[in-house]
Design a protein around this motif. Structure first.
Motif, short mmCIF file in Angstrom:
data_model
loop_
_atom_site.label_atom_id
_atom_site.label_comp_id
_atom_site.label_asym_id
_atom_site.label_seq_id
_atom_site.Cartn_x
_atom_site.Cartn_y
_atom_site.Cartn_z
N ALA A 333 0.83 -1.20 0.00
CA ALA A 333 0.00 0.00 0.00
C ALA A 333 0.87 1.25 0.00
O ALA A 333 0.60 2.21 -0.74
N TRP A 334 1.93 1.26 0.81
CA TRP A 334 2.81 2.43 0.86
C TRP A 334 3.40 2.75 -0.51
O TRP A 334 3.44 3.88 -0.93
N GLN A 335 3.86 1.67 -1.17
CA GLN A 335 4.47 1.89 -2.48
C GLN A 335 3.44 2.47 -3.46
O GLN A 335 3.74 3.38 -4.24
N LEU A 336 2.21 1.92 -3.39
CA LEU A 336 1.17 2.41 -4.30
C LEU A 336 0.82 3.86 -4.00
O LEU A 336 0.68 4.68 -4.91
N ILE A 337 0.73 4.22 -2.72
CA ILE A 337 0.38 5.59 -2.33
C ILE A 337 1.46 6.55 -2.80
O ILE A 337 1.18 7.66 -3.26
N ARG A 338 2.72 6.10 -2.73
CA ARG A 338 3.81 6.97 -3.18
C ARG A 338 3.93 7.01 -4.70
O ARG A 338 4.81 7.65 -5.26
N GLY A 339 3.06 6.25 -5.38
CA GLY A 339 3.04 6.23 -6.84
C GLY A 339 4.15 5.37 -7.42
O GLY A 339 4.49 5.49 -8.60
N GLU A 340 4.75 4.52 -6.59
CA GLU A 340 5.83 3.67 -7.10
C GLU A 340 5.27 2.36 -7.61
O GLU A 340 4.18 1.94 -7.21
N SER A 341 6.03 1.70 -8.49
CA SER A 341 5.56 0.38 -8.90
C SER A 341 5.95 -0.61 -7.80
O SER A 341 6.94 -0.41 -7.09
N VAL A 342 5.15 -1.63 -7.67
CA VAL A 342 5.35 -2.54 -6.54
C VAL A 342 6.35 -3.64 -6.92
O VAL A 342 6.14 -4.38 -7.87
N ALA A 343 7.42 -3.67 -6.16
CA ALA A 343 8.46 -4.67 -6.46
C ALA A 343 8.09 -6.00 -5.80
O ALA A 343 7.56 -6.02 -4.69
N ALA A 344 8.35 -7.09 -6.54
CA ALA A 344 8.07 -8.42 -5.98
C ALA A 344 9.08 -8.68 -4.86
O ALA A 344 10.22 -8.25 -4.91
N GLU A 345 8.64 -9.38 -3.82
CA GLU A 345 9.52 -9.66 -2.69
C GLU A 345 9.61 -11.16 -2.46
O GLU A 345 8.66 -11.89 -2.75
N VAL A 346 10.71 -11.56 -1.94
CA VAL A 346 10.88 -12.98 -1.62
C VAL A 346 11.10 -13.09 -0.11
O VAL A 346 11.88 -12.33 0.45
N PHE A 347 10.38 -13.99 0.52
CA PHE A 347 10.59 -14.23 1.94
C PHE A 347 11.02 -15.67 2.15
O PHE A 347 10.44 -16.58 1.54
N GLU A 348 11.98 -15.82 2.98
CA GLU A 348 12.47 -17.16 3.30
C GLU A 348 11.35 -17.99 3.92
O GLU A 348 11.11 -19.13 3.57
N SER A 349 10.69 -17.38 4.84
CA SER A 349 9.63 -18.10 5.55
C SER A 349 8.39 -17.22 5.65
O SER A 349 8.50 -16.01 5.82
#
Ligand SMILES: Nc1nc2c(ncn2[C@@H]2O[C@H](COP(=O)(O)OP(=O)(O)OP(=O)(O)O)[C@@H](O)[C@H]2O)c(=O)[nH]1
Ligand SMILES: [Mg+2]
Length: 497
Positions: A333-349
């Motif tokens: 949501a933060w990224q969208l509000i700032r008008g940035e494109s949303v980067a995919a994230e990887v989580f170990e767990s």
């Protein structure tokens, strides 16, 4: 006369008006916006007295008197065209809570009425006859001007106002008692009658509660009309307390102006100097100073308005953001509000949590739909309140199922599991801890979660690092599409929220 404003031109204006009219019917005349007042007649007989009356009005020139521009006498668009004052009538201004009026400003409004009225009284017009807060209009620089005077032969009663109706009697609330008692009231009224009307307007300016405001009785215009007309002592007048006025003298002057005996009422010339003295702080006698302080006040009004609007905007923005936070993980949501494109994230767990109410189907069949909705609502509100405190994102609720997910960054940063299991009170809830990767498409994350070999799972070890869960091996359980997965019963936890 009667103006170079042809019937056709006016007709166009009248239809144009509907789209952007603010306070009254308006049109364009010689490139400027003008106020248009319809004459509800089938025809007008132009004779010498009529032409004389028109000339009298046309010749008037004063900063506090609305300029007469012309009249259209071609049926069916017969109308009077006057200067347009964009802030509407004094009544509109007083009713508008967004316009703050300090006493200096209010005195200025009274002084403007006095200037306009003493000019009219000294002109050939001699008296107004229909002075009221709707016939005092305010221009863009907050200068008040008197309107709807003279031309009585052209003025017709409003066809929408029936005799005996509320609006009919309301229009008499500014009328002096001696005029109310007349069988045939002269349309031009009297000078002393105008002073009475001025007093009623001053009371409106002091209280800003509408015409003839009475603090302790609730009477309709017809009853007020009757009581004022009767002229029985004590004379019936609107509420006026010294404590509500900026000084006692103002209340005394207003009372003198609405005296029962017209001879006791001062004239506008005298009133001009009385009110100027009362407003000694505001009126320095210098037109420029006066205008500047009015503009300053107007700017203050605008500032207050901007502040109010900004607060409204921020509140709406917060609501929209809260909604977004509910629908998406905060980081997304933060990224969208700032008008940035949303980067995919990887989580170990990641931890995915499902809750299910035991025996929900049976419980629902014995309950009313409202009871079921209440139960789910209470439960989910509790869940929502808990997850707000942790780095957890609610994926969805389906019936009695509540699903959340969180990324495990470090064991000490993820007390969520303890919290949820403890707070939701779901006893013996099966805890499924899966390792895998989560992408911002949440469903993807769930579906792509890689099933592991139960023997190598290590889930219990992760939970054990918290040192608070009491787990009991349940054994392998067949998971739809995933095969057999080792699961545990959560029997308790040492955590308390
Ligand atoms: N902005 C603006 N509004 C006006 C003007 N004249 C009248 N109005 C608005 O139109 C409303 C109705 O005015 P009128 O049709 O004159 O009705 P009234 O003043 O209640 O009654 P009468 O004058 O007795 O006919 C007022 O309350 C104002 O809001 C003007 O010159 N400029
Ligand atoms: Mg009017």
């Amino acid at each position: 006369m009667t103006s170079d404003c042809s019937g056709d031109t006016i007709a166009v204006h009248l239809s144009d008006v509907v789209q952007r009219q603010l306070f009254t019917k308006t049109g364009y005349y010689k490139g400027a916006i003008v106020a248009i007042k319809r004459i509800n007649r089938s025809s007008i007989n132009i004779n010498k007295p009529m032409l004389m009356a028109i000339k009298r009005v046309k010749d008037l020139q004063n900063d506090h008197v609305v300029r007469f521009l012309g009249a259209c006498i071609d049926p069916p668009n017969m109308c009077i065209v006057t200067e347009y004052c964009q802030k509407g009538s004094l009544q509109d201004v007083l009713e508008n809570e967004q316009i703050k009026l300090d006493w200096m400003f209010r005195y200025s409004l009274m002084q403007d009425i006095l200037r306009g009225m003493s000019y009219l009284h000294s002109s050939e017009i001699r008296s107004h006859g229909n002075l009221k807060s709707t016939n005092c209009v305010v221009d863009g620089r907050f200068v008040l001007k008197i309107t709807d005077f003279g031309l009585h032969a052209l003025r017709t009663p409003d066809p929408d106002v029936e005799e005996g109706s509320y609006a009919y009697y309301r229009s008499f609330l500014w009328t002096a008692p001696e005029l109310l008692r007349m069988q045939q009231r002269p349309p031009e009224g009297t000078q002393k009658g105008d002073v009475y009307s001025f007093a009623v307007i001053c009371q409106e300016i002091v209280y800003r509660m509408g015409v003839f405001f009475m603090s302790n009785i609730d009477l309709g215009p017809a009853e007020i009309h009757e009581k004022v007309k009767n002229g029985v002592k004590p004379y019936f007048r609107p509420t006026l307390e010294e404590s509500d006025c900026p000084c006692d003298e103002l209340a005394v002057v207003i009372r003198r102006c609405w005296a029962e005996d017209p001879m006791e009422r001062p004239d506008f010339q005298a009133l001009k100097s009385i009110i100027r003295k009362l407003n000694k702080d505001g009126d320095k006698g210098n037109i420029l100073d006066n205008l500047l302080s009015r503009m300053e006040q107007y700017a203050n009004n605008l500032e207050a308005l901007v502040e109010e609007r900004t607060a409204d905007y921020l509140e709406q923005k917060k609501k929209a953001e809260d909604l977004l936070y509910m629908m998406l993980p905060k980081s997304v949501a933060w990224q969208l509000i700032r008008g940035e494109s949303v980067a995919a994230e990887v989580f170990e767990s990641v931890t995915i949590y499902f809750s299910d109410i035991c025996g929900f189907t049976a419980l629902s069949s014995e309950s009313t739909p409202f009871q079921v909705v209440d139960l789910l609502n209470d439960l989910y509100t509790t869940f929502d309140t808990v997850i707000e405190k942790f780095d957890v994102y609610k994926v969805e609720t389906i019936g009695d199922a509540y699903m959340t997910k969180t990324a495990i960054k470090a064991p000490d940063r993820n007390p969520f599991r303890v919290g949820v299991c403890r707070c939701c009170g779901v006893k013996d809830a099966p805890v499924l801890s899966v390792r895998g990767h989560s992408q911002h498409g949440v469903q993807d994350g769930v579906q792509r979660t890689t099933p592991e070999d139960p023997r190598e799972s290590g889930h219990q070890e992760i939970l054990d690092t918290f040192g608070t869960f009491e787990l009991e091996l349940r054994g392998p359980v067949e998971m739809k599409g995933k095969g057999a997965i080792t699961t545990y019963w959560l029997r308790g936890s040492g955590w308390h929220l």
